[in-house]
Structures are given as structure tokens and as C-alpha cells.
Design a protein around this motif. Sequence first.
Motif, short mmCIF file in Angstrom:
data_model
loop_
_atom_site.label_atom_id
_atom_site.label_comp_id
_atom_site.label_asym_id
_atom_site.label_seq_id
_atom_site.Cartn_x
_atom_site.Cartn_y
_atom_site.Cartn_z
N GLU A 129 31.01 34.83 29.68
CA GLU A 129 30.01 35.89 29.63
C GLU A 129 28.73 35.39 28.96
O GLU A 129 27.62 35.61 29.44
CB GLU A 129 30.56 37.09 28.85
CG GLU A 129 31.71 37.82 29.54
CD GLU A 129 31.20 38.70 30.68
OE1 GLU A 129 29.99 38.99 30.72
OE2 GLU A 129 32.02 39.09 31.53
N LEU A 130 28.88 34.72 27.82
CA LEU A 130 27.73 34.18 27.11
C LEU A 130 27.03 33.12 27.95
O LEU A 130 25.80 33.11 28.06
CB LEU A 130 28.18 33.57 25.78
CG LEU A 130 27.11 32.82 24.99
CD1 LEU A 130 26.03 33.77 24.49
CD2 LEU A 130 27.73 32.07 23.81
N ALA A 131 27.81 32.24 28.57
CA ALA A 131 27.22 31.19 29.39
C ALA A 131 26.44 31.77 30.56
O ALA A 131 25.34 31.29 30.88
CB ALA A 131 28.32 30.26 29.90
N ALA A 132 27.00 32.80 31.18
CA ALA A 132 26.29 33.42 32.31
C ALA A 132 25.01 34.09 31.85
O ALA A 132 24.00 34.08 32.57
CB ALA A 132 27.21 34.45 32.98
N GLU A 133 25.02 34.66 30.64
CA GLU A 133 23.79 35.28 30.11
C GLU A 133 22.71 34.22 29.88
O GLU A 133 21.54 34.43 30.21
CB GLU A 133 24.11 36.01 28.81
CG GLU A 133 22.97 36.87 28.30
CD GLU A 133 23.35 37.71 27.09
OE1 GLU A 133 22.51 38.53 26.66
OE2 GLU A 133 24.48 37.56 26.57
N ARG A 164 30.18 31.67 38.38
CA ARG A 164 29.18 32.69 38.03
C ARG A 164 27.77 32.11 38.04
O ARG A 164 26.80 32.81 38.27
CB ARG A 164 29.50 33.28 36.66
CG ARG A 164 30.87 33.97 36.62
CD ARG A 164 31.12 34.64 35.30
NE ARG A 164 30.23 35.77 35.09
CZ ARG A 164 30.40 36.68 34.14
NH1 ARG A 164 31.42 36.58 33.31
NH2 ARG A 164 29.55 37.67 33.99
N PHE A 165 27.66 30.80 37.76
CA PHE A 165 26.35 30.17 37.74
C PHE A 165 25.75 30.03 39.14
O PHE A 165 24.53 30.09 39.31
CB PHE A 165 26.43 28.75 37.14
CG PHE A 165 26.88 28.70 35.71
CD1 PHE A 165 26.90 29.83 34.91
CD2 PHE A 165 27.29 27.49 35.16
CE1 PHE A 165 27.33 29.76 33.59
CE2 PHE A 165 27.70 27.41 33.85
CZ PHE A 165 27.74 28.54 33.06
N ALA A 166 26.61 29.81 40.14
CA ALA A 166 26.14 29.46 41.48
C ALA A 166 25.13 30.46 42.05
O ALA A 166 24.05 30.06 42.51
CB ALA A 166 27.32 29.27 42.42
N PRO A 167 25.40 31.77 42.06
CA PRO A 167 24.41 32.69 42.62
C PRO A 167 23.13 32.77 41.79
O PRO A 167 22.05 33.01 42.33
CB PRO A 167 25.14 34.04 42.64
CG PRO A 167 26.25 33.91 41.66
CD PRO A 167 26.65 32.47 41.70
N HIS A 183 22.50 38.33 18.35
CA HIS A 183 23.11 38.63 19.65
C HIS A 183 22.06 38.91 20.72
O HIS A 183 22.17 39.85 21.51
CB HIS A 183 24.09 39.82 19.52
CG HIS A 183 25.09 39.65 18.42
ND1 HIS A 183 26.13 38.76 18.49
CD2 HIS A 183 25.19 40.26 17.19
CE1 HIS A 183 26.85 38.82 17.37
NE2 HIS A 183 26.29 39.71 16.57
N GLN A 184 21.02 38.08 20.74
CA GLN A 184 19.96 38.20 21.74
C GLN A 184 19.68 36.82 22.32
O GLN A 184 18.66 36.21 22.03
CB GLN A 184 18.69 38.78 21.10
CG GLN A 184 18.86 40.18 20.53
CD GLN A 184 17.57 40.69 19.90
OE1 GLN A 184 16.48 40.49 20.42
NE2 GLN A 184 17.69 41.36 18.77
N VAL A 185 20.60 36.33 23.14
CA VAL A 185 20.51 34.94 23.60
C VAL A 185 19.86 34.78 24.97
O VAL A 185 19.48 33.67 25.34
CB VAL A 185 21.90 34.27 23.61
CG1 VAL A 185 22.53 34.32 22.22
CG2 VAL A 185 22.82 34.92 24.64
N ALA A 186 19.73 35.85 25.74
CA ALA A 186 19.26 35.70 27.13
C ALA A 186 17.87 35.06 27.19
O ALA A 186 17.58 34.26 28.07
CB ALA A 186 19.25 37.05 27.83
N GLY A 211 19.11 33.67 32.02
CA GLY A 211 17.78 33.49 31.45
C GLY A 211 17.10 32.25 31.98
O GLY A 211 15.89 32.24 32.23
N ILE A 212 17.87 31.18 32.17
CA ILE A 212 17.31 29.94 32.73
C ILE A 212 16.84 30.20 34.16
O ILE A 212 15.74 29.77 34.54
CB ILE A 212 18.37 28.82 32.69
CG1 ILE A 212 18.64 28.42 31.24
CG2 ILE A 212 17.91 27.61 33.51
CD1 ILE A 212 19.84 27.49 31.07
N ALA A 213 17.65 30.89 34.95
CA ALA A 213 17.26 31.19 36.33
C ALA A 213 16.00 32.05 36.37
O ALA A 213 15.11 31.83 37.20
CB ALA A 213 18.41 31.89 37.06
#
Length: 339
Positions: free
Chosen positions: A112-116, A21-24, A73-76, A120-122
Motif C-alpha cells: 500500500e505504501l509503495a503504491a502510494e 500495482r505499479f504497472a498501471p 503519514h503524508q508520503v504521496a 506520486g512518482i507517476a
Amino acid sequence: MTDAYREAGVDITAGAAAVERFAPLAASTHNEHVVSKIGGFAAAYALPELSNPVVLAATDGVGTKVLLAQQHHQVAGLGTDLVAMVANDLLADGAYPQFFLDYMAVGHLDPELAAELVGGIASGCREAGMALIGGETAEMPDLYQGGHFDLAGFGVGVADRNRTLPRGVEAGDLLVGFPSTGVHANGFSLVRHLLDTTGLADQPLADGRTVVAALLTPTRIYVRSITPLIEAGYVHGLAHITGGGWTDNVPRMLPATLAAEIDVGSWAWPELFTRMQTAGELTLDEMRRTFNLGMGMVAALDPEHWSAIQAACPDAVRVGKVVPRAAGQAVVWREGVHE
């Protein structure tokens, strides 16, 4: 072995799914300088050509803002914070930010959390013009419990060796502030203490936001607005107002013989800061040494360039001037500095 490892608290399958999920997300930040792809053991990046290059590196985290974001619950936005803290530090030394790597430590990996978070990092990397070329996700159930996690970021920038900052800061230079988007990502141990011990969290702000929403606003990334000013030769020095506030950060761009004289009336603190000061009965010294007070970057520049700065950055504010340092502090707060 895989089942035994899962029973011990580490899910390799979930980790592999998260990487997919991180790759794109990472690919959305890439440019022509990125050589390697996500999934290798190391990342490769071809630095742009400069006549006299120097490589600058920075690393940072987002501190206990993680706990507040997780609680609500606002981590993005934490991903943008992470990039901002690193990119703004590189910018303050005159670098062009180039690439970024992240480190995420979790008790239990939730894809799901990691992708969120990586999303945000991307987003932050795209804003800063940085390529997200790699990272690490570490699942450590015995170290991070109750769903807790932590983030760290690492970035590299380049600059012409003869154009790094600070350079040429002198008495008479203007000090110009560039507004922040709020508290940014430092001082949150104090912020969380205020939320826990006062009625601050329940107070609405005049702009309609809750205090918590204002606190979780992501850190402003200044690369796009300030880089052209550096390229034009306007900027003699930059200070990124993070941990240590004005008191500790502004002197980092000044020679030992000079001081920053700040006009206390040159801008009004955003309401969030006045609410925190009142709720915690914090002194001016505490506020000035902990928070950015509404200005996330401060530049020293020749007064003749002020009109050009105004044209390029209409939100910039004259906040003081550089003066010879007398005995005492490197940051002095005065009334009517510009008069």
C-alpha cells in the motif's frame, strides 16, 4: 526457500504484488517512445530525433524530507518531489526530459505504501512529460529498520547540442525568478532540527496551513512553464535552486567573469521562510545558502524579452541582473538593483 527468505525479512510475494500495482501507474505516463513494458530486466526507450542530439542524465533523491513525511503519514508528495528534483535539473541544462526510473529501498515492503509512493512518482512524471519506464524496489530489513525507506530517481533528457544551457549569458542580462511551492526537497536536516528544538511546528501560517503542511508541499516542476521560453531562444542560462541555495546554484550558470547582482527588495520571502529564520535565529547568509527563499528557478535572459516572459509566465519576477565580477562573491545582494 520462499518461507525461509520471508523469515529472514524479505517477502517475495509482497514484492510481486507491489509490481502488479505499479504497472498501471507507470503505463499512465507512457508515450509512443516507450518500447518495453514494466517487468523486464531492463527498459527500452526510443529517443526522439534531433538534428544534433546530446543525451543528458541526472539523478537525485529527496533527502530527509522522507523522515518528516513518514512521521506525519503524508508520503504521496515525495514521489512528485523525486521527479521534480531530476526533471528540473535536466531542464536547467536545456534538456527535454524523456524518461524516469526510480529506486525504492525499504526495511519491510508494504504494498500500500509503495503504491502510494509510485503513484506520486507517476503523477510527477505526467507533469514533467516523462515516461516512467522502470525501477527497483529493494527490501533490506537489516539496513532500514522501524519502517524506514529511502528514494532515488534517475532521468534522461535530450537536447540539440547547440542549444544546451547555459549559452550566451552576458553582463546586462536580466535575472528572473520563478516562484517555488515552498522549501521543495532540500535543507530538511536543518528544518527537522528547527521543528525538534523550537516551537515552529505548532505555529499556524497566515494562509491557514500548518507549518508541517507547508513544508510537505511537493516541489514545483517547471518543465511546462519554462520549456517554451527555452524553445523561443529567450533563456541564456537557468539555475535550479536546490541544495546550496542561491549562493551555490546561481553561479553554476555564469561564466567565471560574471556575477549575479540580486535586488533584495524585488520579492518578499514567503512566510514559511521568515518563520524558520526567526525560530532558528538563522543569519541571512545561512538562509541564502540553504533555501530557495521562494524562487525555485532563476533564469538569465536578454532584457528585451522581459515582456514576453511576463506574458508567458505572469508569476515570474525580475530579481536582479548579471554584472561583471569583481573580486569577491559570485552572488551579490544589493538594494534597488533595477533603479
